[in-house]
Each structure stands twice: as C-alpha cells, then as structure tokens.
Design a protein around this motif. Structure first.
Motif, PDB file in Angstrom:
ATOM      1  N   HIS A  20       0.820  -1.211   0.000  1.00 34.93           N
ATOM      2  CA  HIS A  20       0.000   0.000   0.000  1.00 34.93           C
ATOM      3  C   HIS A  20       0.858   1.267   0.000  1.00 34.93           C
ATOM      4  N   ASN A  21       2.140   1.137   0.360  1.00 30.43           N
ATOM      5  CA  ASN A  21       3.030   2.293   0.445  1.00 30.43           C
ATOM      6  C   ASN A  21       3.954   2.449  -0.754  1.00 30.43           C
ATOM      7  N   ILE A  22       3.646   1.792  -1.852  1.00 30.43           N
ATOM      8  CA  ILE A  22       4.528   1.883  -3.014  1.00 30.43           C
ATOM      9  C   ILE A  22       4.640   3.338  -3.500  1.00 30.43           C
ATOM     10  N   GLY A  23       3.598   4.129  -3.349  1.00 33.56           N
ATOM     11  CA  GLY A  23       3.665   5.550  -3.730  1.00 33.56           C
ATOM     12  C   GLY A  23       4.734   6.288  -2.941  1.00 33.56           C
ATOM     13  N   PHE A  24       4.805   6.024  -1.624  1.00 36.51           N
ATOM     14  CA  PHE A  24       5.846   6.611  -0.778  1.00 36.51           C
ATOM     15  C   PHE A  24       7.219   6.120  -1.224  1.00 36.51           C
ATOM     16  N   MET A  25       7.321   4.815  -1.496  1.00 34.57           N
ATOM     17  CA  MET A  25       8.607   4.219  -1.854  1.00 34.57           C
ATOM     18  C   MET A  25       9.162   4.826  -3.142  1.00 34.57           C
ATOM     19  N   ILE A  26       8.283   5.036  -4.119  1.00 32.73           N
ATOM     20  CA  ILE A  26       8.706   5.609  -5.406  1.00 32.73           C
ATOM     21  C   ILE A  26       9.168   7.052  -5.204  1.00 32.73           C
ATOM     22  N   LEU A  27       8.419   7.849  -4.447  1.00 32.23           N
ATOM     23  CA  LEU A  27       8.811   9.237  -4.221  1.00 32.23           C
ATOM     24  C   LEU A  27      10.076   9.346  -3.369  1.00 32.23           C
ATOM     25  N   ASP A  28      10.247   8.424  -2.418  1.00 31.11           N
ATOM     26  CA  ASP A  28      11.488   8.414  -1.625  1.00 31.11           C
ATOM     27  C   ASP A  28      12.700   8.211  -2.532  1.00 31.11           C
ATOM     28  N   VAL A  81      -1.196  24.751  -8.351  1.00 30.26           N
ATOM     29  CA  VAL A  81      -0.914  23.785  -9.411  1.00 30.26           C
ATOM     30  C   VAL A  81      -2.237  23.367 -10.040  1.00 30.26           C
ATOM     31  N   PRO A  82      -2.398  23.555 -11.358  1.00 35.44           N
ATOM     32  CA  PRO A  82      -3.641  23.130 -12.007  1.00 35.44           C
ATOM     33  C   PRO A  82      -3.750  21.606 -12.043  1.00 35.44           C
ATOM     34  N   VAL A  83      -4.976  21.116 -12.034  1.00 33.07           N
ATOM     35  CA  VAL A  83      -5.211  19.672 -11.947  1.00 33.07           C
ATOM     36  C   VAL A  83      -4.542  18.898 -13.089  1.00 33.07           C
ATOM     37  N   GLU A  84      -4.390  19.511 -14.248  1.00 32.63           N
ATOM     38  CA  GLU A  84      -3.747  18.796 -15.364  1.00 32.63           C
ATOM     39  C   GLU A  84      -2.245  18.573 -15.117  1.00 32.63           C
ATOM     40  N   ASN A  85      -1.679  19.236 -14.107  1.00 34.79           N
ATOM     41  CA  ASN A  85      -0.267  19.056 -13.760  1.00 34.79           C
ATOM     42  C   ASN A  85      -0.102  18.247 -12.473  1.00 34.79           C
ATOM     43  N   VAL A  86      -1.135  17.508 -12.109  1.00 40.85           N
ATOM     44  CA  VAL A  86      -1.113  16.679 -10.907  1.00 40.85           C
ATOM     45  C   VAL A  86      -1.027  15.211 -11.314  1.00 40.85           C
ATOM     46  N   LEU A  87      -0.177  14.453 -10.616  1.00 42.36           N
ATOM     47  CA  LEU A  87      -0.064  13.018 -10.835  1.00 42.36           C
ATOM     48  C   LEU A  87      -0.074  12.325  -9.473  1.00 42.36           C
ATOM     49  N   VAL A  88      -0.964  11.343  -9.322  1.00 43.64           N
ATOM     50  CA  VAL A  88      -1.065  10.574  -8.082  1.00 43.64           C
ATOM     51  C   VAL A  88      -0.469   9.189  -8.337  1.00 43.64           C
ATOM     52  N   VAL A  89       0.467   8.777  -7.487  1.00 47.05           N
ATOM     53  CA  VAL A  89       1.141   7.480  -7.623  1.00 47.05           C
ATOM     54  C   VAL A  89       0.564   6.542  -6.567  1.00 47.05           C
TER      55      VAL A  89
END
Length: 186
Positions: A20-28, A81-89
């Motif tokens: 469940h924490n892969i998003g944290f792991m990638i950003l780290d 930041v406009p929504v088109e420049n947002v990415l959720v991992v």
C-alpha cells in the motif's frame, strides 16, 4: 510550470515497505536520486526539485491513505498547481505485480485513497500512475494483503520497477500524460 506528484501511502514504521506504500517508496527513491530531502509540513512530507525548467513538487500525505484528498487539495491550492499538472502514484490490486499504467483520469476502482481524492476534488480528472501489486490473496483478506510487505520473489524486481515509475513521472512532467502513455503503457 509547476507539477505536483503525490505518492500515496500510510505514515508509521508498521506501514513502511508494504504494498500500500509503493507511492511513498517511489517518491522516496525519486527524492534520493534528485538529492532532495522531505520535510514534514502541513498534511504531508514535502520536497521539490527542478526538471528541465519545471518545478516538481513531491508530497507524501501524512493524513493516512483514506484522507489523501485533504493533503492533495491543500497542496494544489497552496502551490497553485492546475489539476492537469497533478499526478497521483498509487498501488493497484487489479493489475498484475509489476504492471505500470499511467492514465489521465479514471475511476477510484475501489481504492480508498483515490475515492477520497475524488470526493474532495469533486471529480476524477487527475492523472494517476498505477503500480500493479497483483491480487494474490484469499477472499476477504485484501486489507492484510495490501498492508503486508512484498513477497520474497517480488523484492528483486522492485528497484527496476521503481526506477521505471520514476522515468514515467519525469516523462509526465516533460512530455505530458498522452505521450507518456504511448511510450510506457503496454
């Protein structure tokens, strides 16, 4: 140009290195590669760096997964930041382990973090990078599965998959969602 990349996960040592924490792991790992450090700020761990003249803001929400939308909305407004420049991992049960998919928008597909973001923003028109974690669990054991560490046979593949995810994030920032999908989604 500003970009906001939100890696979803749960704070606390008991959640570190879980599916469940892969998003944290990638950003780290992205922050490590860019030689920048996260700071505990309002609703999230935050850092930023420059990439080809663009500012890339990274957040790891400290709200826990089910309230991720609060952090995302706050930082979108704070940084303008406009929504088109947002990415959720985010982790994705519906994809086999190691499958990476970038989508410009979509449904929450049962993911509580994405459900909360959708409810908070009032729409689902934001890009997401889904990291396939597979669904190798008995019926009714989904929570245990996502909150457990990757299997021993998955661990050797993780570094290359995290690096590929980082390539996709950088591609999203530099050439956009559509071209990134064409290049990386298989």
């Amino acid at each position: 140009m500003k970009y906001l990349i939100a890696g979803l996960g749960n704070i606390g040592p008991e959640y570190a290195d879980t599916r469940h924490n892969i998003g944290f792991m990638i950003l780290d790992e992205l922050a490590r590669q860019q030689e920048c450090q996260f700071f505990n700020m309002r609703l999230a761990y935050y850092t930023d760096f420059k990439l080809k003249g663009k500012t890339v803001h990274l957040i790891k929400p400290t709200t826990y997964m089910n309230l991720s939308g609060n952090a995302l909305r706050y930082w979108m407004q704070e940084l303008k930041v406009p929504v088109e420049n947002v990415l959720v991992v985010v982790d994705e049960l519906a994809l086999p382990f190691g499958t990476l998919r970038l989508k410009p928008k979509g449904s929450a597909a049962g993911h509580n973090g994405l459900k909360h973001i959708e409810a908070t923003l009032g729409h689902s028109n934001y890009a997401r990078l889904r990291f396939g974690i597979g669904s190798n669990f008995p019926k009714g054991k989904q929570v245990n599965y996502v909150l457990n560490a990757f299997d021993k046979d998955e661990l050797p593949e993780l570094p290359a998959l995290i690096d590929r995810s980082i390539e996709m994030i950088k591609s999203f920032v530099t050439i956009g969602a559509e071209l990134t999908m064409t290049r990386y989604n298989k």
